[in-house]
Each structure stands twice: as structure tokens, then as C-alpha cells.
Scaffold this active site. Structure first.
Site, PDB file in Angstrom:
ATOM      1  N   ASP A  29       0.535  -1.102  -0.171  1.00  0.00           N
ATOM      2  CA  ASP A  29      -0.165   0.031  -0.307  1.00  0.00           C
ATOM      3  C   ASP A  29       1.084   1.206   0.077  1.00  0.00           C
ATOM      4  O   ASP A  29       1.673   0.973   0.493  1.00  0.00           O
ATOM      5  CB  ASP A  29      -0.975  -0.072   1.476  1.00  0.00           C
ATOM      6  CG  ASP A  29      -2.190   0.874   1.400  1.00  0.00           C
ATOM      7  OD1 ASP A  29      -2.722   1.752   0.024  1.00  0.00           O
ATOM      8  OD2 ASP A  29      -2.897   0.925   2.440  1.00  0.00           O
ATOM      9  N   HIS A  46       2.761   3.351  -9.047  1.00  0.00           N
ATOM     10  CA  HIS A  46       2.435   2.376  -9.185  1.00  0.00           C
ATOM     11  C   HIS A  46       3.188   1.718 -10.348  1.00  0.00           C
ATOM     12  O   HIS A  46       3.364   0.975  -9.936  1.00  0.00           O
ATOM     13  CB  HIS A  46       0.587   2.206 -10.126  1.00  0.00           C
ATOM     14  CG  HIS A  46      -0.372   2.465  -9.589  1.00  0.00           C
ATOM     15  ND1 HIS A  46      -0.898   2.175  -7.972  1.00  0.00           N
ATOM     16  CD2 HIS A  46      -1.404   3.063  -9.099  1.00  0.00           C
ATOM     17  CE1 HIS A  46      -1.945   2.450  -7.628  1.00  0.00           C
ATOM     18  NE2 HIS A  46      -2.548   3.829  -8.548  1.00  0.00           N
ATOM     19  N   TRP A  78     -11.624  -1.701  -7.447  1.00  0.00           N
ATOM     20  CA  TRP A  78     -12.735  -1.818  -9.418  1.00  0.00           C
ATOM     21  C   TRP A  78     -13.580  -0.148  -9.166  1.00  0.00           C
ATOM     22  O   TRP A  78     -14.224   0.277  -9.574  1.00  0.00           O
ATOM     23  CB  TRP A  78     -13.833  -2.925  -9.656  1.00  0.00           C
ATOM     24  CG  TRP A  78     -12.917  -3.838  -9.876  1.00  0.00           C
ATOM     25  CD1 TRP A  78     -12.955  -5.842  -8.876  1.00  0.00           C
ATOM     26  CD2 TRP A  78     -12.781  -4.520 -10.920  1.00  0.00           C
ATOM     27  NE1 TRP A  78     -12.103  -6.460  -9.545  1.00  0.00           N
ATOM     28  CE2 TRP A  78     -12.388  -5.703 -10.848  1.00  0.00           C
ATOM     29  CE3 TRP A  78     -11.958  -3.568 -12.075  1.00  0.00           C
ATOM     30  CZ2 TRP A  78     -11.288  -6.365 -12.329  1.00  0.00           C
ATOM     31  CZ3 TRP A  78     -11.210  -4.555 -13.421  1.00  0.00           C
ATOM     32  CH2 TRP A  78     -10.670  -5.932 -13.285  1.00  0.00           C
ATOM     33  N   LEU A 140      10.431 -20.729  -4.753  1.00  0.00           N
ATOM     34  CA  LEU A 140       9.742 -19.767  -4.752  1.00  0.00           C
ATOM     35  C   LEU A 140       8.137 -19.968  -4.813  1.00  0.00           C
ATOM     36  O   LEU A 140       8.167 -19.525  -5.963  1.00  0.00           O
ATOM     37  CB  LEU A 140      10.372 -18.327  -4.447  1.00  0.00           C
ATOM     38  CG  LEU A 140       9.203 -17.207  -4.129  1.00  0.00           C
ATOM     39  CD1 LEU A 140       9.061 -17.218  -2.652  1.00  0.00           C
ATOM     40  CD2 LEU A 140       9.232 -16.042  -4.607  1.00  0.00           C
TER      41      LEU A 140
HETATM   42  C1  IPE Z   1      -5.563  -2.356  -0.440  1.00  0.00           C
HETATM   43  O1  IPE Z   1      -5.316  -1.571  -0.549  1.00  0.00           O
HETATM   44  C2  IPE Z   1      -5.379  -3.649  -2.183  1.00  0.00           C
HETATM   45  C3  IPE Z   1      -4.129  -3.884  -1.846  1.00  0.00           C
HETATM   46  C4  IPE Z   1      -2.899  -3.583  -1.852  1.00  0.00           C
HETATM   47  C5  IPE Z   1      -4.230  -4.935  -3.760  1.00  0.00           C
HETATM   48  P1  IPE Z   1      -5.831  -0.417  -0.432  1.00  0.00           P
HETATM   49  O2  IPE Z   1      -5.186   0.934  -0.737  1.00  0.00           O
HETATM   50  O3  IPE Z   1      -6.751  -0.707  -1.638  1.00  0.00           O
HETATM   51  O4  IPE Z   1      -7.031  -0.330   1.160  1.00  0.00           O
HETATM   52  P2  IPE Z   1      -8.205   0.260   1.641  1.00  0.00           P
HETATM   53  O5  IPE Z   1      -8.951   1.201   1.404  1.00  0.00           O
HETATM   54  O6  IPE Z   1      -6.956   1.542   2.188  1.00  0.00           O
HETATM   55  O7  IPE Z   1      -8.593  -0.726   2.809  1.00  0.00           O
HETATM   56  C1  IPE Z   2      -1.189   0.325  -3.107  1.00  0.00           C
HETATM   57  O1  IPE Z   2      -1.220   1.285  -3.601  1.00  0.00           O
HETATM   58  C2  IPE Z   2      -1.874   0.047  -4.521  1.00  0.00           C
HETATM   59  C3  IPE Z   2      -2.961  -0.958  -4.875  1.00  0.00           C
HETATM   60  C4  IPE Z   2      -3.979  -0.619  -4.062  1.00  0.00           C
HETATM   61  C5  IPE Z   2      -3.556  -1.080  -6.309  1.00  0.00           C
HETATM   62  P1  IPE Z   2      -2.246   3.094  -3.380  1.00  0.00           P
HETATM   63  O2  IPE Z   2      -2.932   2.966  -4.299  1.00  0.00           O
HETATM   64  O3  IPE Z   2      -3.895   2.069  -2.295  1.00  0.00           O
HETATM   65  O4  IPE Z   2      -1.666   4.240  -2.656  1.00  0.00           O
HETATM   66  P2  IPE Z   2      -2.373   5.053  -1.564  1.00  0.00           P
HETATM   67  O5  IPE Z   2      -3.654   4.514  -0.723  1.00  0.00           O
HETATM   68  O6  IPE Z   2      -3.326   5.412  -2.425  1.00  0.00           O
HETATM   69  O7  IPE Z   2      -1.680   5.624  -1.193  1.00  0.00           O
HETATM   70 MG    MG Z   3      -4.019   2.369  -0.378  1.00  0.00          MG
END
Ligand code: IPE
Ligand code: IPE
Ligand code: MG
Length: 256
Positions: A29, A46, A78, A140
Site C-alpha cells: 500500500d 504504481h 474496481w 519460491l
Molecule cells: C489494499 O489497499 C489493496 C491492495 C494493496 C491491492 P487499499 O489501498 O485498496 O486499501 P484501503 O482502501 O486503504 O483499505
Molecule cells: C496500493 O497503493 C496499490 C493498490 C491498492 C492497487 P494505493 O493506490 O492504495 O496507494 P495509496 O493508499 O492511495 O497511497
Molecule cells: Mg491504498
């Protein structure tokens, strides 16, 4: 444990090779916040995140970790803008195209966690091909969660069990935990030992709900694109200080 004693990597050498987690799960995250801090579009966060993925896979491979599960796209992701979902799906596709040769050469066995049928055609084809190509690899076990939700995984498992009951091949009274395990996307993998979440959020966000029953949690403020092999070893070192009891008394608490 190919390089645990590599003098170039003191952080890896400092770990106790006898107490490594068998299964590490990571909620990757903070890509968006990483980009925002730099005044960049989220897409750049990303993209930087996929570089961190490469480094962490290599590091787990060097350490001899048995299984690594990484959360790439949730069933709730999504809800993001069409543009961001498009960027993430595009990165997934280019990731599989560019990495598959190296992963295969390193004996990595790829498995997708999540509802593959819900992916766009090109992504579905790419992940199925990657799984098929690496299915006999003995290194792995790399599990990539895409269109994954812990509740959705349990829903699919329950539906599969119900189908067996309907066909008359399963007595509902015979359903035990091992049977539920066998219907999950993670079948045949050990439970998660260490769950890492980057970017400081103290929540599970629907990741591996069944499999983390007795996982140790490590949350770091580091944003995912900045998470490197040193940060990974720090999390493992923290894990190695934990006293895992599995509900028993300390002296009986060796394994589940
Ligand atoms: C969790 O992160 C999903 C992934 C890392 C793929 P999110 O950014 O979607 O989660 P929330 O919305 O902060 O809970
Ligand atoms: C994690 O980074 C990647 C996915 C959930 C796909 P985020 O896109 O959730 O990044 P933040 O949480 O907005 O910083
Ligand atoms: Mg996030």
C-alpha cells in the site's frame, strides 16, 4: 537460503535462518501517497511499485522463503476511477510480459489468488499462461492476488463445497477445516506466518482472512515503492522477536 551469509548483505546475514517465516504476505500500500509526495500522477506511484515488487521477490528467493503472497488488486479496487483501473491493469500485463522469463529461470512457481474469470481477457490470458508455464517450478511459491477478496475467496469455496453436497459426493457433517482449506485459492500452501502492510494503515482490507488466523502483523510507515530488501529484513527480524503461542502455553507453542 542461498545468500543468507552473504557479507554484502548484513541485514540478511543478521536473520536467524532457522526461524524464517515459511509464508510472508504483503499488503503493498501507499503507491498513491508516494506519487503525491513527489507531485507526480498516481500512475507513476504504481509504476514505481512494480520495481519494489521485483526487488522483494528477489530478496525472498535469496532468503529461501517458501511462499510469498502479494496483494496487487482487490475486489474493491474496481471502485477506483476508470483511468486508474486501466493503469493498474496495463501494469499487470506489462509486468507478466517482462518478468516471466526471469521468474521462470529462477524456478519461481506463480499462482494467482482471486477470481481470474473477472479479469479482462488479455490479463486473464497472461496470468493463466504464467501459471501454466511455471506450474512445475520448485522454487519460491509466488502468489499474486488480483481481483482478490478474502470474503470472495470464502464465498467461492463455500459454493464449491455446496456443489459437492448437491452432487452427493460430500456429507455436510464431514466438512472440516482441512476441507475448507482445500477449496481456497491458497490450497496446499502453509498458513501465513508474517503479514506486512506498508504505508502505516492498520487494517487488513480483505486480504487472506482465513489464512492469517495466527499470522504476526508488521505495519511499517514506509510507502510501498520505498520498501526494499533492508525493510523486508527488518520486518522479518521483528517477526523473529515474536513469541508465537497459537492459543497454547508458551512451552507448548511451537507449531500449529
Ligand atoms: C489494499 O489497499 C489493496 C491492495 C494493496 C491491492 P487499499 O489501498 O485498496 O486499501 P484501503 O482502501 O486503504 O483499505
Ligand atoms: C496500493 O497503493 C496499490 C493498490 C491498492 C492497487 P494505493 O493506490 O492504495 O496507494 P495509496 O493508499 O492511495 O497511497
Ligand atoms: Mg491504498
Amino acid at each position: 537460503m542461498k545468500h543468507v551469509r552473504d557479507p554484502q548483505r548484513p541485514h540478511e546475514r543478521a536473520l536467524d535462518p532457522a526461524r524464517l517465516p515459511r509464508h510472508i504476505a504483503i499488503i503493498m500500500d501507499g503507491n498513491g501517497r508516494w506519487a503525491k509526495k513527489r507531485g507526480l500522477p498516481r500512475a507513476m506511484g504504481h509504476r514505481a511499485g512494480t520495481e519494489a515488487v521485483r526487488a522483494i521477490i528477489r530478496s525472498c528467493d535469496r532468503l529461501g522463503i517458501e511462499a510469498l503472497s502479494i496483494y496487487a488488486f482487490s475486489t474493491e479496487n474496481w471502485k477506483r476511477s476508470t483511468e486508474e483501473v486501466g493503469v493498474l491493469m496495463g501494469l499487470l500485463l506489462s509486468y507478466f510480459r517482462s518478468e516471466i522469463d526471469e521468474l521462470d529461470a529462477n524456478d519461481v512457481c506463480i499462482r494467482i489468488l482471486g477470481d481470474i474469470d473477472g479479469l479482462p481477457r488479455a490479463q486473464r490470458d497472461a496470468v493463466l499462461a504464467a501459471m501454466d508455464r511455471t506450474r512445475h517450478n520448485a522454487g519460491l511459491k509466488l502468489n499474486i492476488a488480483i481481483n482478490y477478496g478474502g470474503r470472495d475467496e470464502l464465498r467461492r469455496a463455500m459454493r464449491a463445497l455446496a456443489e459437492d453436497v448437491r452432487r452427493g459426493t460430500l456429507d455436510p457433517g464431514a466438512i472440516d477445516e482441512a476441507m475448507i482449506d482445500s477449496k481456497l485459492d491458497t490450497r496446499d500452501l502453509p498458513d501465513v506466518d508474517l503479514l506486512i502492510r506498508t504505508s502505516g494503515e492498520m487494517r487488513v482490507s480483505n486480504f487472506l482472512l482465513w489464512q492469517i488466523a495466527y499470522a504476526e502483523f508488521v505495519v511499517t510507515d514506509t510507502l510501498w515503492p520505498d520498501f526494499d530488501d533492508v525493510a523486508l529484513c527488518k520486518a522479518i527480524a521483528e517477526y523473529q522477536t515474536r513469541d508465537r503461542r497459537f492459543g497454547g502455553r508458551p512451552e507448548t507453542a511451537l507449531t500449529r
